[in-house]
Design an enzyme around this catalytic site. Sequence first.
Site: not given
Length: 495
Positions: A86, A161, A185
Site C-alpha cells: 500500500k 481505503s 481499511s
Amino acid sequence: MSRSSSGDSTQLSAAELAAKIHARELSSEEVTRAHLDRIAEVDGEYNAFLHVAPEAALAAARVVDASLAAGAEPASALAGVPLALKDVFTTTDMPTTCASKILEGWMSPYDATVTAKLRAAGIPILGKTNMDEFAMGSSTENSAYGPTRNPWDTTRIPGGSGGGSAAALASHQAPLAIGTDTGGSIRQPAAVTATVGTKPTYGTVSRYGLVACASSLDQGGPCGRTVLDTALLHEVIAGHDPRDSTSRDVPIPAVVAAAREGARADLAGVKVGVVRELHSDSYQPGVLASFDAAVAVLKDLGAEVIEVSCPHFEYGLPSYYLVMPSEVSSNLARFDAMRYGLRAGDDGTHSADQVMALTRAAGFGPEVKRRIMLGTYALSAGYYDAYYGQALKVRTLIAQDFDRAYEQVDVLVSPTSPFTPWKLGEKVDDPLAMYLSDLCTLPTNLAGHPAMSVPSGLSVDDGMPVGLQIMAPAFADDRLYRVGAAYEAARGPIA
C-alpha cells in the site's frame, strides 16, 4: 472477473508458491515475472497499482534464487513470493504518494520498518497500490490518481481505503499485499473482494514509516487470498520496533501454527459471541443471510455460539469520526509546502503563509479537507471538551464493552460490512452514507484489538462478495487465525 490462465503460477496461494520456490521447482524470478506480466495485462482495467517496480522486484527475486541455489536456508517462510505494498509505507526506491497530489513523485529517504522487514524476508515488492488519499475513505474513489475498480464487477468499488491492495489480490496480480487499518481499511476491502485481511493488535506491527492518518488508530496488517497466507505474512511484519513509540514489546502469538491447526480441526470448546448491536435490520439482507449461514457453519464445527451485548457500540461511529479527524488535523499539518512535497504559488509574490494555503488547497482532495476541518473544529477552544473529550470517553466505554464480552467468549463475530460493494460514484456526494460502511469494523480500532475479515460467500441480493468479521482480545491474534482457518476449510471455495 478476469482470471489467470489455468496452471499459471499466479493462481497458486502464497504458501504453495513458497513451497515450490524453496524446493526449487519454481524460481522466484519466474513467479515474480508472471505477476508483473499479469499486472501489465489487466491493471489498466482495475487501477490497483500507482507504481510498479519491475526491475527492483526481479532483482530481489534473483537474490533469493541465488541464495537457494547456494544451499542457504530461505530468509523467511515467504522468501521469493512477491507482494503488493500500500502506497502509505515509505520506500526509498519507489515514490510514496499516499494517493495525494501533495506528495506526487515524493521519494522517501528511508524505508518504513514494514518495508525493511519485507526486504529482509526476501519478499520482492511488485509496486505500490492505490488507496483513498491519506487512507481517508471506504471506496478508493478519493485517490488523486483515479479510482480502483472491483475485480468482481468493475462498475463497483473495491472498498477502502486499501482498495488497491485488495483488488490486486482478487485479480491475481499479487499473491500477498500489505494494507493499513484505521477504521476498517484492511477488513472492508477484503470483505467486498472475497479476500482475507487482518488488523493486528495495535502496537504489534511497527508504524515507523507509515505515513500517519490517525496515530492512535492506524495499524498496518497482512492481506492474502487465504487465512494461512495472511498468517505467514503477519509473522513476517510483526514485532517490536524501538523507533515506534507506540510499539509494544510483547511476544507475537503463533498465528501460523494457529492457522494450520484451525484448518485441520473443529472448534469444539471455542465460545463465539454474536454481537447484538452489529446485527441490524438496516443491513443489506444478503449480508445478514450470509452472516447467519456463517454462524451456522461455526456451530456445525462444534463452537458454542451465544449472543452478547456491547451497548456502547452504537456510539462508535460518531466517536470515531471525532477522534479520527482530530488526529488527522494534527498529523496533516506537516504538509506545509516548506520541507517536502508540492509547493504552489512560490513565485516570489506570496508570503510563506500564502504559499502554504495555496499548496494545501491545490494538493489535498475534498475528503481530506473535510476531515481536517472537522478535526480542527473538534479541537478548537470552547469545543474540545464537548466533542473530542466526549469522544474519548465513549472510546473508553467501547473498550469496556469488549472486556466484558471477552469474559464470556473467546472471539466475537459480525458481518464485516453492512453492505456489499456499491456502484462507483453512488455515494461520493453523501459522506455519511459512505461512513456507515465502517459500522462493524471501527469499534476494534477504537479499542486497539485485532480483527479479521474472511470471505463468507456471495450475497443472494447481487452476487457480490460478503465478509465474516472475527474479533479477538488484544494480543490474542492467534484466535482469529484458528477460527478463520477452521471456517474457511468448512466453507469451501467461493464461487
